[in-house]
Scaffold this motif. Structure first.
Motif, PDB file in Angstrom:
ATOM      1  N   PRO A 241       0.244  -1.420   0.494  1.00 16.36           N
ATOM      2  CA  PRO A 241       0.514   0.010   0.040  1.00 16.36           C
ATOM      3  C   PRO A 241       1.135   1.444  -0.453  1.00 16.36           C
ATOM      4  CG  PRO A 241       0.363  -1.333   1.793  1.00 16.36           C
ATOM      5  CD  PRO A 241       0.427  -2.199   1.195  1.00 16.36           C
ATOM      6  N   LEU A 242       1.614   1.435   0.472  1.00 21.65           N
ATOM      7  CA  LEU A 242       2.912   2.106   0.744  1.00 21.65           C
ATOM      8  C   LEU A 242       3.373   2.672  -0.739  1.00 21.65           C
ATOM      9  CD1 LEU A 242       4.615   2.160   3.905  1.00 21.65           C
ATOM     10  CD2 LEU A 242       2.715   3.027   3.861  1.00 21.65           C
ATOM     11  N   GLU A 243       3.359   1.927  -1.590  1.00 23.19           N
ATOM     12  CA  GLU A 243       4.556   2.002  -2.560  1.00 23.19           C
ATOM     13  C   GLU A 243       3.728   2.450  -3.715  1.00 23.19           C
ATOM     14  OE1 GLU A 243       5.937  -1.627  -3.716  1.00 23.19           O
ATOM     15  OE2 GLU A 243       7.902  -1.766  -2.720  1.00 23.19           O
TER      16      GLU A 243
ATOM     17  N   PRO B 121      17.446  10.549  -6.459  1.00 22.74           N
ATOM     18  CA  PRO B 121      18.065  10.820  -5.317  1.00 22.74           C
ATOM     19  C   PRO B 121      17.378  10.654  -4.179  1.00 22.74           C
ATOM     20  CG  PRO B 121      17.257  12.482  -7.554  1.00 22.74           C
ATOM     21  CD  PRO B 121      16.720  11.490  -7.766  1.00 22.74           C
ATOM     22  N   SER B 122      16.304  10.753  -3.667  1.00 19.21           N
ATOM     23  CA  SER B 122      15.836  10.142  -2.637  1.00 19.21           C
ATOM     24  C   SER B 122      16.080   9.138  -1.800  1.00 19.21           C
ATOM     25  CB  SER B 122      14.140  10.611  -3.059  1.00 19.21           C
ATOM     26  OG  SER B 122      13.674   9.952  -3.786  1.00 19.21           O
ATOM     27  N   PHE B 123      16.317   7.969  -3.242  1.00 21.80           N
ATOM     28  CA  PHE B 123      16.400   6.559  -2.599  1.00 21.80           C
ATOM     29  C   PHE B 123      17.748   6.674  -1.374  1.00 21.80           C
ATOM     30  CE2 PHE B 123      15.084   3.998  -6.680  1.00 21.80           C
ATOM     31  CZ  PHE B 123      13.751   4.922  -6.454  1.00 21.80           C
ATOM     32  N   THR B 124      17.507   5.984  -0.569  1.00 17.14           N
ATOM     33  CA  THR B 124      18.254   4.732   0.131  1.00 17.14           C
ATOM     34  C   THR B 124      20.037   5.089  -0.582  1.00 17.14           C
ATOM     35  OG1 THR B 124      17.658   2.442   0.441  1.00 17.14           O
ATOM     36  CG2 THR B 124      17.480   4.492   1.769  1.00 17.14           C
ATOM     37  N   ALA B 125      20.949   4.789   0.527  1.00 17.46           N
ATOM     38  CA  ALA B 125      22.325   4.129  -0.513  1.00 17.46           C
ATOM     39  C   ALA B 125      22.292   2.799  -0.628  1.00 17.46           C
ATOM     40  CB  ALA B 125      23.518   4.093   0.976  1.00 17.46           C
TER      41      ALA B 125
ATOM     42  N   ARG C 223      14.505  -3.731  -4.532  1.00 21.28           N
ATOM     43  CA  ARG C 223      13.919  -4.164  -3.103  1.00 21.28           C
ATOM     44  C   ARG C 223      14.726  -3.112  -1.902  1.00 21.28           C
ATOM     45  NH1 ARG C 223      10.562  -6.290  -4.503  1.00 21.28           N
ATOM     46  NH2 ARG C 223      10.361  -9.129  -5.586  1.00 21.28           N
ATOM     47  N   THR C 224      14.361  -2.875  -1.199  1.00 22.23           N
ATOM     48  CA  THR C 224      15.156  -2.372   0.724  1.00 22.23           C
ATOM     49  C   THR C 224      16.346  -2.573   0.962  1.00 22.23           C
ATOM     50  OG1 THR C 224      13.250  -2.780   1.863  1.00 22.23           O
ATOM     51  CG2 THR C 224      12.943  -0.379   0.449  1.00 22.23           C
ATOM     52  N   ASP C 225      16.697  -3.927   1.343  1.00 20.82           N
ATOM     53  CA  ASP C 225      17.548  -4.725   1.917  1.00 20.82           C
ATOM     54  C   ASP C 225      18.313  -5.494   1.113  1.00 20.82           C
ATOM     55  OD1 ASP C 225      16.780  -6.764   2.941  1.00 20.82           O
ATOM     56  OD2 ASP C 225      15.106  -6.269   3.919  1.00 20.82           O
ATOM     57  N   LEU C 226      19.876  -6.354   1.334  1.00 20.09           N
ATOM     58  CA  LEU C 226      20.118  -6.996   0.185  1.00 20.09           C
ATOM     59  C   LEU C 226      19.577  -8.634  -0.014  1.00 20.09           C
ATOM     60  CD1 LEU C 226      23.897  -5.917   0.361  1.00 20.09           C
ATOM     61  CD2 LEU C 226      22.067  -5.129  -1.068  1.00 20.09           C
ATOM     62  N   ILE C 227      18.687  -9.019   1.554  1.00 23.43           N
ATOM     63  CA  ILE C 227      18.525 -10.051   1.877  1.00 23.43           C
ATOM     64  C   ILE C 227      17.407 -10.894   1.299  1.00 23.43           C
ATOM     65  CG2 ILE C 227      17.349 -11.871   3.778  1.00 23.43           C
ATOM     66  CD1 ILE C 227      18.599 -10.377   5.754  1.00 23.43           C
ATOM     67  N   GLN C 228      16.107  -9.022   1.096  1.00 18.44           N
ATOM     68  CA  GLN C 228      15.159  -9.860  -0.480  1.00 18.44           C
ATOM     69  C   GLN C 228      14.983  -9.270  -1.308  1.00 18.44           C
ATOM     70  OE1 GLN C 228      12.096 -10.059   0.631  1.00 18.44           O
ATOM     71  NE2 GLN C 228      12.289 -10.402   2.917  1.00 18.44           N
ATOM     72  N   PHE C 229      16.698  -8.716  -1.420  1.00 20.02           N
ATOM     73  CA  PHE C 229      17.212  -8.034  -3.205  1.00 20.02           C
ATOM     74  C   PHE C 229      17.882 -10.344  -3.749  1.00 20.02           C
ATOM     75  CE2 PHE C 229      21.090  -7.302  -5.564  1.00 20.02           C
ATOM     76  CZ  PHE C 229      20.228  -6.764  -7.004  1.00 20.02           C
ATOM     77  N   TYR C 230      18.667 -11.337  -2.663  1.00 26.22           N
ATOM     78  CA  TYR C 230      18.991 -12.226  -3.067  1.00 26.22           C
ATOM     79  C   TYR C 230      18.030 -13.008  -2.998  1.00 26.22           C
ATOM     80  CZ  TYR C 230      20.592 -16.989  -2.635  1.00 26.22           C
ATOM     81  OH  TYR C 230      21.499 -18.028  -3.143  1.00 26.22           O
TER      82      TYR C 230
END
Length: 322
Positions: free
Chosen positions: A13-15, A120-124, A207-214
């Motif tokens: 929903p947030l996305e 530009p607003s994305f996290t590192a 994805r917002t973290d590397l685990i989900q990205f994996y």
């Protein structure tokens, strides 16, 4: 030209709120939006309804069947001359539809795809993941690059088709595991004209973290074998690179464990590769932090895809299991 924007949605929903807001900023206004809630447990109807006074928007809820069939549901209810597909984790620049409309009028494409990048607003971490998915040192620059390798296949995070394409193809026949590439190949095979619109970029959160990205990239590796099952000629040398890279890492670990003379050569090659990623990412993102994270994201991207690719290659091709 009237566009129908079709967005499948599953528990995000947030996305969808962020995506819909960017659509309210479009400079070209001849479009409708169809949000297809694909059996979500976390319902976004209230958020979608809050945009009823800002967009020509329709909300549909259906039982879960996967994103491919959710898009087909959207096609069936769309009114537009041209259907545009976005993933729910995208942000759309204000001139996106203006760019697409002008390009289509000049080039008469039956289907198109566009690139993705980092806002530009994305996290590192998100910027590093975006780098790993678009870098010439990981994907070979085949996703939305002007100099892409082989036939261009639009991806469903940023893709458009004419109404005629939908009516003649019947839409997606796979609902996941490479459904967009299969669809694109079928569009090509029917003689439709497909092209890349380089300026039609979207900002793709992924994805917002590397685990989900994996997990996501492991799924992508498996999807490539699924596409091969339908179109054997579409398995190219470049698709083996992540698997070969993964095997090289395993070999390097073994050689270093036993102090083999070739270990030094492997370490040197890895060091060169790491430095190439670091300085290339630093040049693009202007951030040492993102550059360091790009190394981790690139290794996750390649090994996850490689392991998923080898898993289904072994199971579905060598042992012919379903």
């Amino acid at each position: 030209m009237f566009f129908s924007i079709i967005i499948p949605l599953y528990n995000r929903p947030l996305e969808i709120d962020e995506l819909l807001y960017t659509l309210t900023q479009q400079t070209y206004l001849q479009f409708e939006v169809l949000v297809i809630e694909d059996g979500s447990k976390i319902i976004a109807k209230d958020i979608v309804d809050s945009y009823a006074d800002k967009l020509a928007i329709s909300y549909y809820y259906k039982e879960n069947a996967g994103q491919g069939f959710a898009r087909n549901f959207g096609f069936e209810h769309a009114k537009g001359d041209y259907f545009v597909i976005f993933d729910s984790d995208c942000l759309i620049p204000i001139d996106y539809l203006e760019i697409v409309k002008n390009y289509l009028l000049d080039h008469q494409l039956d289907a198109y795809g566009g690139p993705d990048g980092a806002h530009p607003s994305f996290t590192a971490v998100q910027k590093a993941i975006s780098y790993s998915m678009t870098s010439p040192f990981t994907t070979g620059g085949i996703r939305g690059n002007k100099k892409h390798i082989g036939q261009f296949h639009p991806r469903s995070f940023n893709m458009g088709i004419s109404r005629e394409v939908w009516e003649r193809t019947g839409g997606f026949i796979l609902t996941r595991l490479g459904e967009d590439i299969e669809f694109s190949i079928r569009i090509h095979s029917m003689g439709f004209k497909i092209g890349l619109i380089p300026e039609a970029i979207v900002y793709h959160k992924r994805r917002t973290d590397l685990i989900q990205f994996y997990k996501q990239l492991h799924f992508f590796g498996r999807a490539r074998i699924n596409i091969y099952k339908h179109f054997p000629s579409e398995l190219k040398v470049v698709h083996f690179f992540p698997a070969l890279f993964t095997l090289f890492l395993a070999l390097s670990l073994i050689l270093n464990t036993f102090n083999h003379p070739l270990a030094e050569l492997c370490n040197t090659l890895l060091a060169i590769y790491i430095l190439l990623i670091f300085f290339h990412s630093w040049n693009i993102n202007k951030s040492a932090k993102v550059a360091f994270l790009s190394i981790a994201a690139s290794f996750v991207q390649l090994t996850a895809y490689g392991l998923g690719f080898m898993q289904d290659l072994w199971k579905r091709i060598i042992f012919r299991q379903h």
